[in-house]
Enzyme design. Structure first.
Site, mmCIF file in Angstrom:
data_model
loop_
_atom_site.group_PDB
_atom_site.id
_atom_site.type_symbol
_atom_site.label_atom_id
_atom_site.label_comp_id
_atom_site.label_asym_id
_atom_site.label_seq_id
_atom_site.Cartn_x
_atom_site.Cartn_y
_atom_site.Cartn_z
ATOM 1 N N ASP A 21 0.877 -1.183 0.000
ATOM 2 C CA ASP A 21 0.000 0.000 0.000
ATOM 3 C C ASP A 21 0.908 1.225 0.000
ATOM 4 O OD1 ASP A 21 -2.388 1.588 0.356
ATOM 5 O OD2 ASP A 21 -1.868 1.814 2.469
ATOM 6 N N SER A 22 0.279 2.400 -0.108
ATOM 7 C CA SER A 22 1.039 3.643 -0.051
ATOM 8 C C SER A 22 1.592 3.914 1.346
ATOM 9 C CB SER A 22 0.144 4.807 -0.471
ATOM 10 O OG SER A 22 -0.973 4.885 0.402
ATOM 11 N N TYR A 53 -1.026 8.405 -2.411
ATOM 12 C CA TYR A 53 -1.122 8.038 -3.828
ATOM 13 C C TYR A 53 -2.369 8.651 -4.468
ATOM 14 C CZ TYR A 53 2.443 4.262 -3.775
ATOM 15 O OH TYR A 53 3.601 3.520 -3.724
ATOM 16 N N GLY A 54 -3.352 8.917 -3.622
ATOM 17 C CA GLY A 54 -4.687 9.246 -4.121
ATOM 18 C C GLY A 54 -4.762 10.447 -5.035
ATOM 19 N N CYS A 84 -4.368 -1.602 -1.825
ATOM 20 C CA CYS A 84 -4.551 -0.178 -2.068
ATOM 21 C C CYS A 84 -5.571 -0.044 -3.198
ATOM 22 C CB CYS A 84 -3.219 0.437 -2.486
ATOM 23 S SG CYS A 84 -3.343 2.164 -2.976
ATOM 24 N N ASN A 85 -6.625 0.682 -2.924
ATOM 25 C CA ASN A 85 -7.680 0.839 -3.934
ATOM 26 C C ASN A 85 -7.186 1.658 -5.114
ATOM 27 O OD1 ASN A 85 -10.645 0.057 -2.660
ATOM 28 N ND2 ASN A 85 -9.129 0.575 -1.110
ATOM 29 N N THR A 86 -6.363 2.665 -4.831
ATOM 30 C CA THR A 86 -5.893 3.549 -5.898
ATOM 31 C C THR A 86 -5.040 2.762 -6.895
ATOM 32 O OG1 THR A 86 -5.831 5.249 -4.187
ATOM 33 C CG2 THR A 86 -4.860 5.808 -6.305
ATOM 34 N N CYS A 195 -10.948 2.794 0.444
ATOM 35 C CA CYS A 195 -9.540 3.144 0.617
ATOM 36 C C CYS A 195 -9.105 2.388 1.853
ATOM 37 C CB CYS A 195 -9.379 4.651 0.827
ATOM 38 S SG CYS A 195 -7.702 5.120 1.327
ATOM 39 N N THR A 196 -7.965 1.722 1.773
ATOM 40 C CA THR A 196 -7.589 0.840 2.883
ATOM 41 C C THR A 196 -7.214 1.609 4.149
ATOM 42 O OG1 THR A 196 -5.374 0.706 1.908
ATOM 43 C CG2 THR A 196 -6.901 -1.101 1.435
ATOM 44 N N HIS A 197 -7.037 2.920 4.041
ATOM 45 C CA HIS A 197 -6.807 3.718 5.247
ATOM 46 C C HIS A 197 -8.116 3.952 6.036
ATOM 47 C CE1 HIS A 197 -2.988 4.758 3.289
ATOM 48 N NE2 HIS A 197 -2.593 5.322 4.414
#
Ligand code: DGL
Length: 282
Positions: A21-22, A53-54, A84-86, A195-197
């Site tokens: 992920d970012s 990253y978004g 990471c969705n992005t 978003c994984t955050h």
């Protein structure tokens, strides 16, 4: 550029799963993998030097992701989870043909779960500018159920809040209210945390959305898909050795100490072994 050669496992089933992920967000996916697949080892990379990253372009995300995948391959991973969705939205399909091991993202599993949860067919999606702008959730959801209505909302400030560890209290609540109040009154019955955050800010998001809206965390379904994938490809690890925890390794591009401390708040067991690596060299 470093050679994508490194650790090699004689028995592929023993190799770890690469997850990236970012930043810290992908740990919400690691938490779920560890819960559902406790025998598997994990090699995690968080791009803490280059987060977020978004708001970055597709070209940049593809370049970063390619470097990270090369790095993970040097660790001998047997499969990769793009936590990471992005990246799942922007880079996954482009990079898939270049990767020698099975690779999955979080968007398809998240869409599948939301489509099965909604009763009224009205689904909200929150994510980064990149994920929402790509329309990827809408496409996957409509493939599953063409009548579904999707309302997307980018919530970029959630990422720095999560990276800062500012997960509760007045500030996350204010930010959540300002992003989500309109969505709450839009008639959706399901909200994808795209978003994984964002699962880290779940208490504030849940409070604003109220009890009628079901929050979907794609991490759960991602771990389910990962299990099937590993079984299909005969890559699943055959049972953990008694009393021996699987090896989990963590790498970041910056601030390893901070990452160690933060991961301890998210994962069931604390970690102390995060290493910083020069990701630009891969
Ligand atoms: N956690 C990532 C996602 O799921 C990216 C957040 C960011 O770096 O902007 O999209």
């Amino acid at each position: 550029m470093k050679e994508a050669r490194g650790i090699q496992y004689q028995d592929r089933r023993e190799a770890p799963i690469g997850v990236f992920d970012s930043g810290v967000g992908g740990l919400t996916v690691v938490r779920e993998i560890l819960r559902q697949l406790p025998a598997e080892g994990i090699t995690y990379f968080g791009d803490t030097a280059r987060v977020p990253y978004g708001s970055k372009s597709r070209e940049t995300i593809v370049r970063y992701s390619r470097q990270i995948i090369r790095f993970l391959m040097t660790r001998g991973v047997k499969a990769i989870v793009v936590a990471c969705n992005t990246v799942s939205a922007y880079a996954l399909e482009e990079l898939r043909p270049e990767v020698e091991v099975p690779i999955i993202g979080v968007v398809k599993p998240g869409a599948k779960m939301a489509a099965s949860v909604t009763r009224n067919g009205k689904i909200g999606v929150i994510g980064t500018e990149g994920t929402i702008g790509s329309g990827i959730y809408t496409s996957f959801l409509r493939e599953l159920r063409p009548d579904i209505q999707v309302l997307g909302k980018a919530c970029p400030l959630f990422v720095p809040l999560a990276e800062e560890g500012w997960l509760e209290g007045e500030v996350p609540m204010l930010v959540a209210k300002s992003y989500l109040t309109k969505l709450r009154h839009s008639g959706i019955d399901t909200l994808i945390l795209g978003c994984t955050h964002y699962p880290l800010l779940r208490p504030a998001i849940a409070e604003v959305m109220g009890p009628e809206v079901t929050l979907v965390n794609p991490a759960y379904e991602t771990a389910v898909s990962l299990r099937s994938l590993l079984q299909e490809q005969r890559l699943d690890k055959q049972g953990a050795e008694e009393g021996k925890a699987p090896l989990c390794e963590f790498f970041v591009s910056d601030a390893a100490e901070w990452f160690n401390r933060f991961a301890g708040r998210i994962l069931p067991t604390g970690i102390a072994n995060t290493r910083q690596i020069p990701i630009e060299e891969y």
